[in-house]
Scaffold this motif. Structure first.
Motif, short mmCIF file in Angstrom:
data_model
loop_
_atom_site.label_atom_id
_atom_site.label_comp_id
_atom_site.label_asym_id
_atom_site.label_seq_id
_atom_site.Cartn_x
_atom_site.Cartn_y
_atom_site.Cartn_z
N CYS A 174 0.85 -1.21 0.00
CA CYS A 174 0.00 0.00 0.00
C CYS A 174 0.88 1.26 0.00
N PRO A 175 0.74 2.11 -1.00
CA PRO A 175 1.61 3.29 -1.07
C PRO A 175 1.44 4.25 0.09
N PRO A 190 -4.63 -0.80 3.86
CA PRO A 190 -5.90 -1.41 3.43
C PRO A 190 -6.63 -2.06 4.62
N ARG A 247 -8.14 0.58 6.74
CA ARG A 247 -9.31 1.24 6.13
C ARG A 247 -10.52 0.31 6.17
N CYS A 252 -6.86 7.31 0.64
CA CYS A 252 -6.60 6.12 -0.17
C CYS A 252 -6.50 6.54 -1.64
N VAL A 253 -5.44 6.11 -2.33
CA VAL A 253 -5.25 6.49 -3.74
C VAL A 253 -6.19 5.71 -4.66
N GLN A 254 -6.83 4.66 -4.12
CA GLN A 254 -7.67 3.74 -4.91
C GLN A 254 -6.86 3.08 -6.03
N CYS A 255 -5.61 2.73 -5.68
CA CYS A 255 -4.73 2.10 -6.67
C CYS A 255 -5.03 0.61 -6.80
N ARG A 256 -5.61 0.02 -5.77
CA ARG A 256 -6.01 -1.39 -5.71
C ARG A 256 -4.85 -2.38 -5.76
N CYS A 313 -3.66 -3.43 -3.17
CA CYS A 313 -4.00 -4.36 -2.08
C CYS A 313 -4.82 -5.54 -2.61
N TYR A 317 -11.43 -4.90 -2.40
CA TYR A 317 -11.24 -3.62 -1.71
C TYR A 317 -11.82 -2.46 -2.52
S1 SF4 Z 1 -6.24 1.02 -2.89
FE1 SF4 Z 1 -5.38 -0.31 -1.28
S2 SF4 Z 1 -3.16 -0.27 -1.65
FE2 SF4 Z 1 -4.04 1.49 -2.78
S3 SF4 Z 1 -3.88 3.23 -1.37
FE3 SF4 Z 1 -5.92 2.34 -1.06
S4 SF4 Z 1 -5.68 0.89 0.63
FE4 SF4 Z 1 -3.60 1.36 -0.12
#
Ligand code: SF4
Ligand code: SF4
Length: 386
Positions: free
Chosen positions: A23-24, A36, A39, A64-68, A70, A80
């Motif tokens: 997770c960034p 993650p 959250r 959360c960047v919502q990069c997924r 995780c 997630y």
């Molecule tokens: S999507 Fe998952 S890995 Fe990306 S920032 Fe949010 S919690 Fe962290």
């Protein structure tokens, strides 16, 4: 408060923590609530234990960047992305996130003529040095040459090119390069008419699901027939591929099945591309999260780039660059700290030109001085000597 999340999705997290190092935001602040697992715990507290919707909890969800990344790391298959989008849907409906000024900005994305006219005005203001540097905007075009469809050329394979909203207003030259590469590989390219622009990805990320669904309906009707719909922006491609879930109809599922990242279409046809020169420059590949973790379509980028360049990998396990759609604008400090790690990885790889298949990532990296370009802009240059 009951959030718009599925209880089974929420229960699927076994709190093992294997996602944490991927997770960034956790990597930057090393706080459980910025991970993650943390959250998901916050979503559980609000949804199941009636914990208050305080600023601190909301702040961790918004960071959360919502990069997924995780999701890729999770051995239990926790969805997630669905959880955070569902939580944000309720928070937006209650007016706790995405304030009015942001909603107004998102609304403009669905009005393409207004967006293009506004971008031109901004381009003029840039030339007059009226736009402060801290906005970190790229140099916007004063005029963009219209694209011309080539569908129906004898012997060509018909494809649609999805051109989007901001990308079409700011980077139509990228679409032009993509179209040249597609045509060199035998495509006849059709372009969408009105309504085929904004995919709604940013709206969905901001919790504005009803707006995202309206835009999805509009986009679907702008791409009739059954030709594949090729996308040169990883974030838009991920959103279009998810229309079956977002809209929930058979028609939306059929539409989503036609969507391909442009590299996915090109990879099996690369033997049709003939480089103009024998030189093969080294190009560092940066995987947009929505290509790698959501679409899982990052490998075809290497196949296509490999025709003209020596592909150099980053040794950071596909870590996010911090762009995250509107994230870099809304959370600039965290976005810059996440990007700093990407810049280190690029330096360790020896620097040079960086290929990124998502306009947001490309602009976010370029704002830090990286020579970043769309992979097919690089391919076009080396194929056609442009
Ligand atoms: S999507 Fe998952 S890995 Fe990306 S920032 Fe949010 S919690 Fe962290
Ligand atoms: S999201 Fe997956 S990897 Fe992360 S703590 Fe939950 S079960 Fe473990």
């Amino acid at each position: 408060v009951k959030l718009h999340v599925d209880d089974d999705d929420l229960a699927s997290c076994v709190s093992c923590g294997l996602c944490l190092p991927h997770c960034p935001t956790y990597r930057v602040v090393a706080e459980e609530s910025a991970s993650p697992r943390g959250r998901i715990a916050i979503i559980r507290q609000i949804h199941l234990e009636d914990a208050p919707l305080d600023d601190e909890r909301i702040g961790y969800l918004e960071a959360c960047v919502q990069c997924r990344a995780c999701e890729t790391a999770c051995p239990s298959g926790v969805p997630y992305g669905r959880l955070i989008e569902g939580a944000k849907h309720t928070l937006a409906a209650q007016g706790r996130i995405t304030p009015r000024w942001q909603r107004a900005a998102y609304r403009v994305l669905g009005h393409h003529r207004v967006l293009v006219a506004g971008s031109r005005a901004l381009a003029v203001a840039q030339r007059l040095r009226l736009v402060p540097r801290r906005f970190a905007l790229p140099r916007l075009p004063l005029r963009a040459e219209p694209l011309s469809p080539s569908v129906g050329r004898p012997g060509s394979e018909p494809v649609w090119l999805f051109t989007g909203c901001v990308m079409d207003a700011w980077q139509r030259d990228v679409h032009a390069a993509v179209q040249r590469v597609l045509e060199a590989a035998g495509a006849g390219v059709a372009l969408p008419g009105r309504g085929g622009d904004c995919c709604g990805a940013l709206h969905q990320h901001a919790g504005l699901s009803a707006d995202a669904r309206r835009l999805a309906e509009r986009v679907m009707s702008a791409f009739p027939g059954d030709a594949p719909i090729l996308v040169d922006s990883a974030g838009c491609g991920a959103a279009l591929k998810d229309y079956g879930v977002l809209v929930g109809t058979r028609e939306a599922e059929r539409f989503a099945a036609r969507v391909l990242d442009v590299h996915e279409w090109l990879a099996p046809r690369v033997d049709r591309l003939r480089p103009a020169t024998g030189t093969r420059p080294r190009v560092v590949v940066q995987d947009p999260c929505h290509l790698r973790h959501v679409q899982k379509a990052h490998l075809p980028v290497r196949t296509v780039l490999g025709v003209v360049a020596e592909v150099v990998e980053l040794d950071d396990d596909g870590m996010c660059c911090g762009a995250g759609g509107a994230y870099a604008t809304l959370q600039p400090t965290m976005a810059a700290e996440v990007r700093a790690r990407k810049l280190d990885a690029i330096a360790q790889a020896g620097g040079g030109t960086v290929a990124s298949a998502n306009p947001g990532c490309q602009l976010h990296l370029a704002a830090a001085g990286v020579a970043a370009a769309h992979p097919l802009v690089i391919v076009d240059r080396l194929l056609h000597g442009a």
